[in-house]
Design a protein around this motif. Structure first.
Motif, mmCIF file in Angstrom:
data_model
loop_
_atom_site.group_PDB
_atom_site.id
_atom_site.type_symbol
_atom_site.label_atom_id
_atom_site.label_comp_id
_atom_site.label_asym_id
_atom_site.label_seq_id
_atom_site.Cartn_x
_atom_site.Cartn_y
_atom_site.Cartn_z
ATOM 1 N N ALA A 74 0.832 -1.207 0.000
ATOM 2 C CA ALA A 74 0.000 0.000 0.000
ATOM 3 C C ALA A 74 0.861 1.250 0.000
ATOM 4 C CB ALA A 74 -0.926 -0.014 1.215
ATOM 5 N N GLY A 75 0.260 2.353 -0.371
ATOM 6 C CA GLY A 75 0.980 3.614 -0.397
ATOM 7 C C GLY A 75 0.821 4.409 0.897
ATOM 8 N N ARG A 76 0.027 3.897 1.809
ATOM 9 C CA ARG A 76 -0.214 4.655 3.056
ATOM 10 C C ARG A 76 0.974 4.519 3.996
ATOM 11 N NH1 ARG A 76 -1.148 1.098 7.038
ATOM 12 N NH2 ARG A 76 -1.840 -1.017 6.487
ATOM 13 N N LYS A 77 0.990 5.376 5.021
ATOM 14 C CA LYS A 77 2.019 5.270 6.046
ATOM 15 C C LYS A 77 1.777 3.991 6.862
ATOM 16 C CE LYS A 77 3.078 8.883 8.526
ATOM 17 N NZ LYS A 77 4.534 8.979 8.252
ATOM 18 N N PRO A 78 2.838 3.241 7.192
ATOM 19 C CA PRO A 78 2.647 2.000 7.958
ATOM 20 C C PRO A 78 2.154 2.247 9.382
ATOM 21 C CG PRO A 78 4.980 2.503 7.705
ATOM 22 C CD PRO A 78 4.240 3.460 6.825
ATOM 23 N N PHE A 79 2.478 3.395 9.957
ATOM 24 C CA PHE A 79 1.980 3.784 11.286
ATOM 25 C C PHE A 79 2.073 5.296 11.393
ATOM 26 C CE2 PHE A 79 6.327 2.125 11.572
ATOM 27 C CZ PHE A 79 7.026 3.251 11.955
ATOM 28 N N LYS A 80 1.459 5.828 12.426
ATOM 29 C CA LYS A 80 1.378 7.287 12.535
ATOM 30 C C LYS A 80 2.762 7.907 12.730
ATOM 31 C CE LYS A 80 0.318 7.298 17.499
ATOM 32 N NZ LYS A 80 -0.639 7.742 18.531
ATOM 33 N N GLN A 81 2.828 9.192 12.452
ATOM 34 C CA GLN A 81 4.110 9.897 12.459
ATOM 35 C C GLN A 81 4.720 9.960 13.846
ATOM 36 O OE1 GLN A 81 5.728 10.963 9.862
ATOM 37 N NE2 GLN A 81 6.860 12.843 10.253
ATOM 38 N N LYS A 82 3.899 10.296 14.866
ATOM 39 C CA LYS A 82 4.447 10.532 16.196
ATOM 40 C C LYS A 82 3.810 9.617 17.242
ATOM 41 C CE LYS A 82 5.428 15.458 15.399
ATOM 42 N NZ LYS A 82 6.878 15.366 15.581
ATOM 43 N N GLY A 83 4.494 9.494 18.354
ATOM 44 C CA GLY A 83 3.915 8.821 19.498
ATOM 45 C C GLY A 83 4.211 7.337 19.610
ATOM 46 N N THR A 84 4.854 6.742 18.630
ATOM 47 C CA THR A 84 5.118 5.303 18.710
ATOM 48 C C THR A 84 6.506 4.997 19.252
ATOM 49 O OG1 THR A 84 6.005 5.184 16.448
ATOM 50 C CG2 THR A 84 3.634 4.925 16.715
ATOM 51 N N GLY A 85 7.376 5.976 19.258
ATOM 52 C CA GLY A 85 8.745 5.732 19.687
ATOM 53 C C GLY A 85 9.621 5.163 18.582
ATOM 54 N N ARG A 86 9.057 4.912 17.446
ATOM 55 C CA ARG A 86 9.819 4.364 16.323
ATOM 56 C C ARG A 86 10.196 5.465 15.343
ATOM 57 N NH1 ARG A 86 6.434 -0.516 13.874
ATOM 58 N NH2 ARG A 86 8.385 -0.708 12.668
ATOM 59 N N ALA A 87 11.128 5.150 14.484
ATOM 60 C CA ALA A 87 11.511 6.116 13.456
ATOM 61 C C ALA A 87 10.356 6.299 12.480
ATOM 62 C CB ALA A 87 12.755 5.629 12.717
ATOM 63 N N ARG A 88 10.174 7.516 12.023
ATOM 64 C CA ARG A 88 9.061 7.801 11.128
ATOM 65 C C ARG A 88 9.261 7.098 9.785
ATOM 66 N NH1 ARG A 88 10.669 14.218 10.731
ATOM 67 N NH2 ARG A 88 12.740 13.904 9.811
ATOM 68 N N GLN A 89 8.187 6.550 9.263
ATOM 69 C CA GLN A 89 8.217 5.847 7.980
ATOM 70 C C GLN A 89 7.082 6.363 7.112
ATOM 71 O OE1 GLN A 89 10.630 3.836 7.194
ATOM 72 N NE2 GLN A 89 11.564 3.706 9.224
ATOM 73 N N GLY A 90 7.354 6.479 5.822
ATOM 74 C CA GLY A 90 6.338 6.991 4.918
ATOM 75 C C GLY A 90 5.678 5.928 4.068
ATOM 76 N N SER A 91 6.347 4.765 3.902
ATOM 77 C CA SER A 91 5.786 3.742 3.037
ATOM 78 C C SER A 91 6.420 2.392 3.354
ATOM 79 C CB SER A 91 6.019 4.089 1.562
ATOM 80 O OG SER A 91 5.631 3.018 0.725
ATOM 81 N N ILE A 92 5.627 1.339 3.238
ATOM 82 C CA ILE A 92 6.186 0.004 3.454
ATOM 83 C C ILE A 92 6.948 -0.474 2.216
ATOM 84 C CG2 ILE A 92 4.395 -0.662 5.077
ATOM 85 C CD1 ILE A 92 3.037 -2.202 2.844
ATOM 86 N N ARG A 93 6.889 0.330 1.143
ATOM 87 C CA ARG A 93 7.623 -0.027 -0.071
ATOM 88 C C ARG A 93 8.992 0.649 -0.130
ATOM 89 N NH1 ARG A 93 3.381 0.993 -4.839
ATOM 90 N NH2 ARG A 93 3.315 3.045 -3.833
ATOM 91 N N ALA A 94 9.354 1.373 0.906
ATOM 92 C CA ALA A 94 10.649 2.052 0.954
ATOM 93 C C ALA A 94 11.776 1.016 0.993
ATOM 94 C CB ALA A 94 10.719 2.965 2.168
ATOM 95 N N PRO A 95 12.956 1.347 0.499
ATOM 96 C CA PRO A 95 14.054 0.377 0.415
ATOM 97 C C PRO A 95 14.458 -0.246 1.749
ATOM 98 C CG PRO A 95 14.542 2.307 -0.907
ATOM 99 C CD PRO A 95 13.314 2.635 -0.120
ATOM 100 N N GLN A 96 14.351 0.506 2.841
ATOM 101 C CA GLN A 96 14.796 -0.037 4.119
ATOM 102 C C GLN A 96 13.784 -0.979 4.761
ATOM 103 O OE1 GLN A 96 13.850 3.040 3.600
ATOM 104 N NE2 GLN A 96 12.638 3.866 5.302
ATOM 105 N N MET A 97 12.591 -1.066 4.200
ATOM 106 C CA MET A 97 11.562 -1.934 4.751
ATOM 107 C C MET A 97 11.675 -3.338 4.167
ATOM 108 S SD MET A 97 9.952 0.206 6.734
ATOM 109 C CE MET A 97 8.316 -0.454 7.078
ATOM 110 N N THR A 98 11.274 -4.327 4.956
ATOM 111 C CA THR A 98 11.271 -5.698 4.455
ATOM 112 C C THR A 98 10.306 -5.826 3.281
ATOM 113 O OG1 THR A 98 11.757 -6.567 6.655
ATOM 114 C CG2 THR A 98 10.838 -8.109 5.049
ATOM 115 N N GLY A 99 10.797 -6.354 2.182
ATOM 116 C CA GLY A 99 9.972 -6.462 0.976
ATOM 117 C C GLY A 99 9.886 -5.177 0.199
ATOM 118 N N GLY A 100 10.681 -4.182 0.574
ATOM 119 C CA GLY A 100 10.664 -2.904 -0.136
ATOM 120 C C GLY A 100 11.425 -2.964 -1.456
ATOM 121 N N GLY A 101 11.401 -1.875 -2.161
ATOM 122 C CA GLY A 101 12.068 -1.813 -3.464
ATOM 123 C C GLY A 101 13.580 -1.793 -3.342
#
Length: 216
Positions: free
Chosen positions: A61-88
């Motif tokens: 999907a093209g949506r954000k995998p989780f919200k921008q703030k409040g999770t304690g994790r680094a911000r991510q914009g897409s699950i298709r990003a190169p650093q994500m598992t299964g990304g491009g």
């Protein structure tokens, strides 16, 4: 270098001799030229069909995998990003043509230089025929090649009409067969001994001599 070499019959016995034209088998060897031609030939043999998917081609999907703030994790914009598992894949290979432009005169010069190198090392041989009978015989062909060529890797140059000879040696793992009009620098260099049939040798010499006369 000898200007003539012996011709052997199917039994491995001397049956005559042939002249080695100096314009074909005694030319100057240009190593950089041969290297360039061989590299170009190997490059042209590559399929170039390698392909990886970039972030716009992988599924997801093209949506954000989780919200921008409040999770304690680094911000991510897409699950298709190169650093994500299964990304491009970033800067991955794409289909391309590896062929290099090589002038015909360079290809011809490389072949003659390679043949001249083998001729100076007494690695050029000529046989009347690979087998004596009318039916293919790998056993007879092996016996003949063993008596004529002492090295392991042998290039057998045949005439296109010599079907029985081709069938006799095509299953030998250390023997490579080629028609006289397809002879090239790479196949000469990767083989220790070059064995011509008499028909193939005469046709090859005639074709090269004719081209020399035309160019002159």
């Amino acid at each position: 270098m000898a200007t003539s070499i012996d011709v052997f019959d199917a039994a491995g016995k001397k049956s005559g001799s042939v002249e080695l034209p100096a314009e074909i088998f005694d030319v100057q060897v240009n190593v950089p030229l041969i290297h360039q031609v061989v590299v170009a030939q190997l490059a042209a043999a590559r399929q170039g069909t390698h392909k990886t998917k970039n972030r716009g081609e992988v599924s997801g999907a093209g949506r954000k995998p989780f919200k921008q703030k409040g999770t304690g994790r680094a911000r991510q914009g897409s699950i298709r990003a190169p650093q994500m598992t299964g990304g491009g894949i970033v800067h991955g290979p794409t289909p391309r043509d590896y062929a290099q432009r090589t002038p015909k005169k360079m290809i011809a010069a490389a072949l003659l230089g390679s043949l001249s190198d083998r001729a100076r090392g007494e690695r050029i041989h000529v046989v009347e025929t690979l087998i004596a009978g009318d039916a293919p015989s790998t056993k007879d062909a092996v016996a003949l090649l063993s008596s004529v060529a002492t090295s392991k890797h042998v290039l057998v140059v045949t005439d296109r009409a010599d079907e029985n000879g081709l069938k006799s040696v095509r299953n030998l793992p250390t023997v490579h067969t080629i028609a006289f009009d397809q002879l090239n620098a790479y196949d000469v260099l990767v083989s220790d001994d070059i064995v011509f049939t008499k028909a193939a040798f005469d046709s090859f010499v005639a074709s090269k001599t004719k081209k020399e006369e035309v160019n002159a």
